[in-house]
Design a protein around this motif. Structure first.
Motif, PDB file in Angstrom:
ATOM      1  N   ARG A  53      27.634 -14.306  -7.262  1.00 15.59           N
ATOM      2  CA  ARG A  53      28.117 -13.296  -8.209  1.00 15.59           C
ATOM      3  C   ARG A  53      29.430 -13.732  -8.853  1.00 15.59           C
ATOM      4  N   LEU A  54      30.350 -14.270  -8.039  1.00 16.74           N
ATOM      5  CA  LEU A  54      31.645 -14.721  -8.566  1.00 16.74           C
ATOM      6  C   LEU A  54      31.463 -15.893  -9.521  1.00 16.74           C
ATOM      7  N   GLN A  55      30.483 -16.739  -9.217  1.00 13.53           N
ATOM      8  CA  GLN A  55      30.206 -17.884 -10.088  1.00 13.53           C
ATOM      9  C   GLN A  55      29.607 -17.415 -11.419  1.00 13.53           C
ATOM     10  N   LYS A  56      28.697 -16.450 -11.366  1.00 14.32           N
ATOM     11  CA  LYS A  56      28.105 -15.920 -12.599  1.00 14.32           C
ATOM     12  C   LYS A  56      29.143 -15.208 -13.458  1.00 14.32           C
ATOM     13  N   SER A  57      30.171 -14.673 -12.822  1.00 14.01           N
ATOM     14  CA  SER A  57      31.257 -14.011 -13.548  1.00 14.01           C
ATOM     15  C   SER A  57      32.291 -14.999 -14.074  1.00 14.01           C
ATOM     16  N   ASN A  58      32.079 -16.285 -13.776  1.00 14.76           N
ATOM     17  CA  ASN A  58      33.014 -17.355 -14.160  1.00 14.76           C
ATOM     18  C   ASN A  58      34.384 -17.208 -13.498  1.00 14.76           C
ATOM     19  N   TRP A  59      34.410 -16.623 -12.316  1.00 15.34           N
ATOM     20  CA  TRP A  59      35.660 -16.504 -11.569  1.00 15.34           C
ATOM     21  C   TRP A  59      35.838 -17.717 -10.652  1.00 15.34           C
ATOM     22  N   ILE A  60      34.737 -18.372 -10.308  1.00 12.21           N
ATOM     23  CA  ILE A  60      34.775 -19.597  -9.513  1.00 12.21           C
ATOM     24  C   ILE A  60      33.774 -20.580 -10.115  1.00 12.21           C
ATOM     25  N   VAL A  61      33.961 -21.851  -9.785  1.00 10.53           N
ATOM     26  CA  VAL A  61      32.974 -22.872 -10.162  1.00 10.53           C
ATOM     27  C   VAL A  61      32.592 -23.635  -8.901  1.00 10.53           C
ATOM     28  N   GLY A  62      31.360 -24.107  -8.872  1.00  7.24           N
ATOM     29  CA  GLY A  62      30.882 -24.870  -7.730  1.00  7.24           C
ATOM     30  C   GLY A  62      30.569 -26.299  -8.130  1.00  7.24           C
ATOM     31  N   THR A  63      30.952 -27.238  -7.281  1.00 13.38           N
ATOM     32  CA  THR A  63      30.706 -28.659  -7.524  1.00 13.38           C
ATOM     33  C   THR A  63      30.062 -29.275  -6.295  1.00 13.38           C
ATOM     34  N   MET A  64      28.902 -29.937  -6.486  1.00 22.69           N
ATOM     35  CA  MET A  64      28.232 -30.590  -5.366  1.00 22.69           C
ATOM     36  C   MET A  64      28.951 -31.893  -5.027  1.00 22.69           C
ATOM     37  N   ARG A  65      29.151 -32.100  -3.729  1.00 25.81           N
ATOM     38  CA  ARG A  65      29.813 -33.323  -3.267  1.00 25.81           C
ATOM     39  C   ARG A  65      29.117 -33.814  -2.001  1.00 25.81           C
ATOM     40  N   PRO A  66      29.157 -35.131  -1.805  1.00 27.74           N
ATOM     41  CA  PRO A  66      28.583 -35.664  -0.565  1.00 27.74           C
ATOM     42  C   PRO A  66      29.372 -35.169   0.648  1.00 27.74           C
ATOM     43  N   SER A  67      28.671 -35.070   1.753  1.00 23.85           N
ATOM     44  CA  SER A  67      29.302 -34.674   3.003  1.00 23.85           C
ATOM     45  C   SER A  67      29.250 -35.837   3.985  1.00 23.85           C
ATOM     46  N   ASP A  68      30.265 -35.961   4.804  1.00 25.46           N
ATOM     47  CA  ASP A  68      30.274 -37.000   5.835  1.00 25.46           C
ATOM     48  C   ASP A  68      29.294 -36.694   6.957  1.00 25.46           C
ATOM     49  N   SER A  69      28.925 -35.421   7.083  1.00 27.99           N
ATOM     50  CA  SER A  69      28.130 -35.027   8.245  1.00 27.99           C
ATOM     51  C   SER A  69      26.830 -34.324   7.879  1.00 27.99           C
ATOM     52  N   GLY A  70      26.194 -34.717   6.777  1.00 30.37           N
ATOM     53  CA  GLY A  70      24.920 -34.091   6.456  1.00 30.37           C
ATOM     54  C   GLY A  70      24.660 -34.076   4.964  1.00 30.37           C
ATOM     55  N   PRO A  71      23.885 -33.088   4.513  1.00 28.41           N
ATOM     56  CA  PRO A  71      23.542 -33.018   3.086  1.00 28.41           C
ATOM     57  C   PRO A  71      24.761 -32.689   2.221  1.00 28.41           C
ATOM     58  N   ASN A  72      24.614 -32.875   0.914  1.00 31.16           N
ATOM     59  CA  ASN A  72      25.686 -32.533  -0.017  1.00 31.16           C
ATOM     60  C   ASN A  72      26.090 -31.076   0.146  1.00 31.16           C
ATOM     61  N   ARG A  73      27.353 -30.819  -0.164  1.00 34.94           N
ATOM     62  CA  ARG A  73      27.874 -29.450  -0.069  1.00 34.94           C
ATOM     63  C   ARG A  73      28.398 -29.021  -1.426  1.00 34.94           C
ATOM     64  N   LYS A  74      28.314 -27.723  -1.661  1.00 39.49           N
ATOM     65  CA  LYS A  74      28.843 -27.166  -2.901  1.00 39.49           C
ATOM     66  C   LYS A  74      30.224 -26.596  -2.618  1.00 39.49           C
ATOM     67  N   TYR A  75      31.217 -27.229  -3.208  1.00 39.84           N
ATOM     68  CA  TYR A  75      32.599 -26.779  -3.039  1.00 39.84           C
ATOM     69  C   TYR A  75      32.975 -25.860  -4.196  1.00 39.84           C
ATOM     70  N   TYR A  76      33.647 -24.777  -3.846  1.00 40.13           N
ATOM     71  CA  TYR A  76      34.017 -23.783  -4.854  1.00 40.13           C
ATOM     72  C   TYR A  76      35.508 -23.825  -5.123  1.00 40.13           C
ATOM     73  N   SER A  77      35.863 -23.664  -6.403  1.00 41.74           N
ATOM     74  CA  SER A  77      37.268 -23.576  -6.788  1.00 41.74           C
ATOM     75  C   SER A  77      37.436 -22.431  -7.783  1.00 41.74           C
ATOM     76  N   LEU A  78      38.662 -21.969  -7.884  1.00 38.51           N
ATOM     77  CA  LEU A  78      38.984 -20.826  -8.723  1.00 38.51           C
ATOM     78  C   LEU A  78      39.140 -21.269 -10.180  1.00 38.51           C
ATOM     79  N   THR A  79      38.651 -20.455 -11.108  1.00 35.01           N
ATOM     80  CA  THR A  79      38.890 -20.696 -12.533  1.00 35.01           C
ATOM     81  C   THR A  79      40.134 -19.911 -12.955  1.00 35.01           C
TER      82      THR A  79
END
Length: 113
Positions: A53-79
């Motif tokens: 919901r926060l992402q759809k409101s453009n209050w946060i953005v998500g970026t996929m990044r590799p993980s050292d311990s498994g599948p890629n993770r989506k990291y969120y940051s504030l807009t």
């Protein structure tokens, strides 16, 4: 829905934004942080719809990044919009929290403050 769940529903967006403001974070890690703050009943099943919901409101953005311990993770940051809304949530919380606490505690002199 319990009273606690209803109360948390109203302020959870602000809590999530405040944690993301400090650092980029992925969903599971965010859930752990909320639990460290004492919100032990916030499950991942609750967190991911909030993040979406926060992402759809453009209050946060998500970026996929590799993980050292498994599948890629989506990291969120504030807009910028998210930061502005977090500031607004903080202002509203400050203006509501003291009067509500006084009312719920039954403070007699609450009208004098």
């Amino acid at each position: 829905m319990s009273i606690r769940s209803q109360l948390l529903k109203g302020i959870l967006d602000g809590c999530v934004l405040a944690i993301i403001e400090k650092e980029e974070i992925y969903g599971y890690e965010l859930s752990q942080k909320l639990q460290q703050y004492g919100l032990k009943d916030i499950s991942e099943g609750t967190i991911y719809p909030v993040l979406l919901r926060l992402q759809k409101s453009n209050w946060i953005v998500g970026t996929m990044r590799p993980s050292d311990s498994g599948p890629n993770r989506k990291y969120y940051s504030l807009t910028k919009e998210g930061k502005d809304n977090l500031d607004l949530i903080r202002q509203e919380w400050d203006s509501l929290s003291t009067p509500i606490t006084n009312i719920l505690r039954g403070d007699e002199d609450a009208n004098d403050s």
